[in-house]
Design a protein around this motif. Structure first.
Motif, short mmCIF file in Angstrom:
data_model
loop_
_atom_site.label_atom_id
_atom_site.label_comp_id
_atom_site.label_asym_id
_atom_site.label_seq_id
_atom_site.Cartn_x
_atom_site.Cartn_y
_atom_site.Cartn_z
N VAL A 233 31.21 35.26 57.85
CA VAL A 233 31.82 36.56 57.56
C VAL A 233 33.12 36.28 56.82
N THR A 234 33.23 36.86 55.63
CA THR A 234 34.44 36.71 54.83
C THR A 234 34.97 38.10 54.50
N VAL A 235 36.20 38.33 54.90
CA VAL A 235 36.84 39.62 54.65
C VAL A 235 37.95 39.39 53.63
N SER A 236 37.74 39.92 52.45
CA SER A 236 38.68 39.66 51.36
C SER A 236 38.54 40.72 50.30
N MET B 23 30.64 45.40 63.57
CA MET B 23 32.04 45.13 63.25
C MET B 23 32.55 46.16 62.26
N ASN B 24 33.52 46.93 62.65
CA ASN B 24 34.12 47.95 61.81
C ASN B 24 35.58 47.62 61.55
N ARG C 14 37.21 47.92 67.56
CA ARG C 14 36.62 47.72 66.23
C ARG C 14 35.22 47.11 66.30
N PHE C 15 34.98 46.26 67.27
CA PHE C 15 33.69 45.58 67.40
C PHE C 15 32.94 46.14 68.61
N THR C 16 31.62 46.17 68.48
CA THR C 16 30.76 46.61 69.59
C THR C 16 29.58 45.67 69.71
N ILE C 17 29.39 45.12 70.89
CA ILE C 17 28.24 44.27 71.15
C ILE C 17 27.15 45.10 71.79
N PRO D 15 38.45 44.41 53.12
CA PRO D 15 39.17 44.89 54.31
C PRO D 15 38.86 46.36 54.57
N GLY D 16 38.65 46.67 55.83
CA GLY D 16 38.28 48.03 56.19
C GLY D 16 36.79 48.27 56.23
N GLY D 17 36.01 47.34 55.73
CA GLY D 17 34.57 47.49 55.70
C GLY D 17 33.90 47.17 57.02
N SER D 18 32.57 47.24 57.01
CA SER D 18 31.78 47.02 58.22
C SER D 18 30.64 46.05 57.95
N LEU D 19 30.23 45.38 59.00
CA LEU D 19 29.05 44.53 58.98
C LEU D 19 28.39 44.62 60.35
#
Length: 118
Positions: A114-117, A82-83, A66-69, A14-18
């Motif tokens: 995408v897994t946020v954990s 994705m931030n 948080r997201f930018t395309i 959580p809090g990370g970016s991809l």
């Protein structure tokens, strides 16, 4: 033959970016606007970000700020930065036209998980 290849997913805290990428082939890339969609387990697929025909962008409320395309027409590629990721962002992410299926009705790529954990 249309093909979308999504990549860049993974496990993140959580809090990370991809940064997701979607490479398109078999199409004239800039005829239709593109978007990113996601489907979480037990839920319907939803569009989270997309371009309009005029080139502007829009986002579902849950990812705004948080997201930018973005896209690179020369590379036939669309991206999703994705931030500040949250556990509720966990899903399989897909790209497609807006609305989906404009090049090939019913077609979806394999998506990227995408897994946020923590």
């Amino acid at each position: 033959q249309v093909q979308f290849v999504e990549s860049g997913g993974g496990l993140v805290q959580p809090g990370g970016s991809l940064r997701l990428s979607c490479a398109a082939s078999g199409i004239i890339f800039n005829i239709y606007p593109m978007g990113w969609y996601r489907q979480a387990p037990g839920k319907q697929r939803e569009r989270v970000a997309g371009f309009t025909s005029g080139g502007s962008t829009n986002y579902v409320d849950s990812v705004k700020g948080r997201f930018t395309i973005s896209r690179d027409n020369a590379k036939n590629t669309v991206y999703l930065q994705m931030n500040s990721l949250k556990p509720e962002d966990t899903a399989v992410y897909y790209c497609n036209s807006v609305p989906p299926g404009r090049w090939s009705a019913g077609y979806w790529g394999q998506g990227t998980q995408v897994t946020v954990s923590s």
